[in-house]
Design an enzyme around this catalytic site. Structure first.
Site, PDB file in Angstrom:
ATOM      1  N   LYS A 177     -12.994  -7.430  -3.734  1.00 35.65           N
ATOM      2  CA  LYS A 177     -13.759  -6.507  -3.940  1.00 35.65           C
ATOM      3  C   LYS A 177     -14.428  -5.487  -2.414  1.00 35.65           C
ATOM      4  O   LYS A 177     -14.640  -6.158  -1.662  1.00 35.65           O
ATOM      5  CB  LYS A 177     -15.045  -6.111  -4.522  1.00 35.65           C
ATOM      6  CG  LYS A 177     -14.064  -7.338  -5.882  1.00 35.65           C
ATOM      7  CD  LYS A 177     -13.024  -6.126  -6.479  1.00 35.65           C
ATOM      8  CE  LYS A 177     -12.987  -6.741  -7.992  1.00 35.65           C
ATOM      9  NZ  LYS A 177     -12.428  -5.708  -9.130  1.00 35.65           N
TER      10      LYS A 177
ATOM     11  N   ARG B 191       9.159  12.294  34.414  1.00 33.90           N
ATOM     12  CA  ARG B 191       8.784  12.858  35.226  1.00 33.90           C
ATOM     13  C   ARG B 191       7.622  13.825  34.855  1.00 33.90           C
ATOM     14  O   ARG B 191       7.039  12.960  33.899  1.00 33.90           O
ATOM     15  CB  ARG B 191      10.253  14.045  35.056  1.00 33.90           C
ATOM     16  CG  ARG B 191       9.869  14.975  35.346  1.00 33.90           C
ATOM     17  CD  ARG B 191      11.233  16.233  35.237  1.00 33.90           C
ATOM     18  NE  ARG B 191      10.886  17.219  35.752  1.00 33.90           N
ATOM     19  CZ  ARG B 191      11.522  18.177  35.864  1.00 33.90           C
ATOM     20  NH1 ARG B 191      12.859  17.646  35.017  1.00 33.90           N
ATOM     21  NH2 ARG B 191      11.411  19.380  35.817  1.00 33.90           N
TER      22      ARG B 191
ATOM     23  N   VAL C  33       0.705  -1.026   0.301  1.00 35.41           N
ATOM     24  CA  VAL C  33      -0.217   0.018  -0.020  1.00 35.41           C
ATOM     25  C   VAL C  33       0.872   1.595   0.211  1.00 35.41           C
ATOM     26  O   VAL C  33       0.902   2.256  -0.864  1.00 35.41           O
ATOM     27  CB  VAL C  33      -1.015   0.045   1.468  1.00 35.41           C
ATOM     28  CG1 VAL C  33      -1.731   1.200   1.155  1.00 35.41           C
ATOM     29  CG2 VAL C  33      -1.592  -1.159   1.133  1.00 35.41           C
TER      30      VAL C  33
ATOM     31  N   ARG D 229      13.222  12.805  25.358  1.00 34.65           N
ATOM     32  CA  ARG D 229      13.005  13.450  26.541  1.00 34.65           C
ATOM     33  C   ARG D 229      12.489  12.423  27.725  1.00 34.65           C
ATOM     34  O   ARG D 229      11.831  12.534  29.421  1.00 34.65           O
ATOM     35  CB  ARG D 229      11.183  14.308  26.397  1.00 34.65           C
ATOM     36  CG  ARG D 229      11.952  15.729  25.145  1.00 34.65           C
ATOM     37  CD  ARG D 229      10.315  16.464  25.840  1.00 34.65           C
ATOM     38  NE  ARG D 229      10.322  17.078  26.788  1.00 34.65           N
ATOM     39  CZ  ARG D 229       8.950  17.994  27.808  1.00 34.65           C
ATOM     40  NH1 ARG D 229       7.666  17.183  27.086  1.00 34.65           N
ATOM     41  NH2 ARG D 229       9.460  17.868  28.282  1.00 34.65           N
TER      42      ARG D 229
ATOM     43  N   HIS E 177       5.961 -15.497  18.503  1.00 36.07           N
ATOM     44  CA  HIS E 177       6.914 -14.768  17.729  1.00 36.07           C
ATOM     45  C   HIS E 177       8.413 -14.697  19.021  1.00 36.07           C
ATOM     46  O   HIS E 177       9.745 -14.122  18.822  1.00 36.07           O
ATOM     47  CB  HIS E 177       7.192 -13.320  16.545  1.00 36.07           C
ATOM     48  CG  HIS E 177       6.870 -12.757  17.190  1.00 36.07           C
ATOM     49  ND1 HIS E 177       5.203 -11.765  17.352  1.00 36.07           N
ATOM     50  CD2 HIS E 177       7.540 -11.755  18.350  1.00 36.07           C
ATOM     51  CE1 HIS E 177       5.361 -10.378  17.912  1.00 36.07           C
ATOM     52  NE2 HIS E 177       6.972 -10.473  18.745  1.00 36.07           N
TER      53      HIS E 177
ATOM     54  N   HIS F  11      -4.829   0.112   7.593  1.00 33.58           N
ATOM     55  CA  HIS F  11      -5.736   0.430   6.252  1.00 33.58           C
ATOM     56  C   HIS F  11      -6.322  -0.339   6.490  1.00 33.58           C
ATOM     57  O   HIS F  11      -6.538  -1.446   5.727  1.00 33.58           O
ATOM     58  CB  HIS F  11      -4.584   0.584   5.441  1.00 33.58           C
ATOM     59  CG  HIS F  11      -4.869   2.302   4.783  1.00 33.58           C
ATOM     60  ND1 HIS F  11      -5.184   1.357   3.418  1.00 33.58           N
ATOM     61  CD2 HIS F  11      -5.091   3.558   4.049  1.00 33.58           C
ATOM     62  CE1 HIS F  11      -5.346   2.220   2.258  1.00 33.58           C
ATOM     63  NE2 HIS F  11      -6.403   3.675   2.794  1.00 33.58           N
TER      64      HIS F  11
END
Length: 496
Positions: free
Chosen positions: A378, A276, A76, A246, A151, A300
């Protein structure tokens, strides 16, 4: 000419010499260079301990070059061409980096060089056991009744095989890595105690925080996710604002037992990573990025249909495809995991072997041929919400080729927000923990994709007419059936 029913054997790999591995180990054991630098698109200056290169330069790890990180999403998004190889290298880098930052900020944790090295190797080897086509392979295994395959388990077996097959125990000993450390590496990969154990045994409770770095089974905040999201977003050109640095810089370790902070960390004091308070928005960005990638790419609707076609092809190939194991024994696609030598040969190239080399039979080849020619099953519409199974059965009773794909997009913990499992601290009072109340994300993004599939050859294009007229007539009938069904059950169909 071979009979159509003849079982073709997957070609064996050429014999592998140990000479190269021995020479690599000799260079490693005598070299004064203790790190290797890689150039990477996500982490430009990626530095790993030299022993990692011994693991990387093995057939077991090099196999990851032939497994697409995003699986069939590649059909895709053409730019989704990156592989699990570079993701594992990136995860290794982040795992070691995280450990070093925690050691620098909190010397009292006694994080050793061996601990750090195990983090590097755990991150490096965490995806060794993935099969072809990413998580579609696990869907195939479960569809043919092999529920015990995972896996993660396969990664542990391949790690043992990698060490033994390439004689890497001497290299581990040079780095002072013991059998217990190898167990620790496996636990890092697994994210929770190994099967048969109630608790971690690779490290004592005071170092349990190390298990939250590569595969965090509690909050889902881990460097595996950091790397694959940043890498996938960059490769697919999808915007993300998540900043992993961060998180690394604003993490600390505390002793936490029976819901209370421990004043001192003893050998038997369980420890966790806390974050934090000010970076809670950064962590939300992490899970929003995950949500977005599932919506735009991983789940998708076209990706899911292509996965279904590949799944049908694998099931059709199952009676025909065979792969040789270590002792010459033959295994099917679904049983190759029982022999690590056989499993090693299964990469995304299975697609080509079925399509071009008649290793999976004509039915499987025709399905993949349709996929390549973009003659996909389809699409008939999609709808969201909770629908009873009997309602779905009502539509399928009209035509057996009408099928559903159910997708669930959330933050990675079902209908819960994993951040509600995280604990936060303030800079001025690091021992006072805060549990924030993040909004749960119920599976409102539960979607059913309706499509018309065909597992036979009736939809193959007619050479003379250009299209299969009978198929087109059938498709019009199917569309009418779907429309009437949706109206009957007050279901709102969407077509985008």
């Amino acid at each position: 000419m071979a009979s159509m029913m003849e079982i073709r054997q997957f070609p064996s790999d050429s014999s592998e010499s140990d000479e190269g591995i021995d020479r690599s180990f000799l260079e490693f054991s005598t070299s004064t260079e203790r790190t290797k630098i890689f150039h990477d698109m996500v982490h430009p200056h990626l530095e790993l301990p030299a022993i990692c290169s011994l693991f990387i330069n093995t057939p077991q790890f090099q196999r990851l070059r032939n497994l697409k990180q995003c699986g069939l999403c590649y059909y895709v998004y053409p730019s989704a061409a990156h592989n699990r190889f570079e993701h594992c290298v990136g995860t290794s880098f982040l795992a070691g980096k995280y450990g070093k930052i925690l050691r620098k900020n909190q010397p009292e944790l006694n994080i050793t060089d061996v601990d750090i090295l195990c983090l590097y190797l755990g991150g490096l080897c965490h995806d060794l056991g993935h099969g072809p086509f990413s998580h579609t392979w696990e869907g195939f295994m479960h569809s043919v009744g092999c529920k015990q395959y995972s896996h993660e388990d396969m990664s542990l077996r391949l790690l043992d095989y990698l060490i033994e097959d390439n004689n890497l125990k001497p290299a581990l000993e040079v780095e002072n890595l013991t059998e217990r450390d190898v167990i620790f590496i496996k636990e890092i990969i697994f994210g929770h105690p190994l099967k048969g154990n109630d608790n971690f045994i690779g490290r004592p409770p005071c170092k349990y925080f190390l298990y939250q770095i590569v595969s965090n089974d509690i909050t889902k905040i881990d460097v595996d996710k950091f790397d694959y999201l940043l890498r996938d977003c960059k490769q697919l050109n999808v915007a993300t604002v998540f900043e992993y640095q961060r998180v690394l810089d604003n993490s600390r370790v505390i002793g936490y037992k029976n819901g209370a902070v421990c004043d001192q960390i003893e050998e038997d004091t369980p420890t966790i990573i806390v974050y934090r308070h000010k970076i809670s928005d950064t962590l939300e960005d992490l899970f929003r990025s995950r949500f977005s990638m599932h919506k735009k790419a991983y789940q998708h609707r076209v990706t899911k249909v292509i996965e279904e076609m590949t799944l049908d092809a694998l099931k059709a190939a199952e009676p025909h495809f065979q792969v040789a194991g270590a002792n010459g024994d033959k295994y099917k696609l679904s049983t190759a995991w029982q022999d690590v030598s056989a499993f090693m040969k299964l990469t995304d190239s299975v697609f080509e072997w079925i399509l071009h080399w008649d290793l999976g039979g004509s039915q499987a080849a025709n399905i993949l041929k349709r996929l390549v020619q973009r003659d996909l099953y389809k699409f008939l519409g999609c709808f969201s919400g909770n629908v009873e199974q009997k309602v779905l059965d009502d539509l399928q009773a009209k035509d057996s080729r009408i099928r559903f794909i159910e997708t669930k997009i959330n933050f990675g913990s079902g209908n819960k927000n994993p951040l509600n499992e995280a604990l936060f601290y303030e800079k001025t009072r690091p021992s006072r923990l805060i549990r924030k109340n993040f909004a749960n994300e119920p599976e409102v993004r539960r979607t059913f994709i309706v499509y018309c599939g065909s597992e036979d050859e009736s939809n193959v294009r007619n050479e003379e007419a250009g299209i299969n007229i009978e198929s087109n007539v059938h498709l019009l009938t199917v569309r009418k059936n779907v429309k009437h069904w949706a109206e009957k059950h007050a279901i709102s169909l969407e077509f985008e």
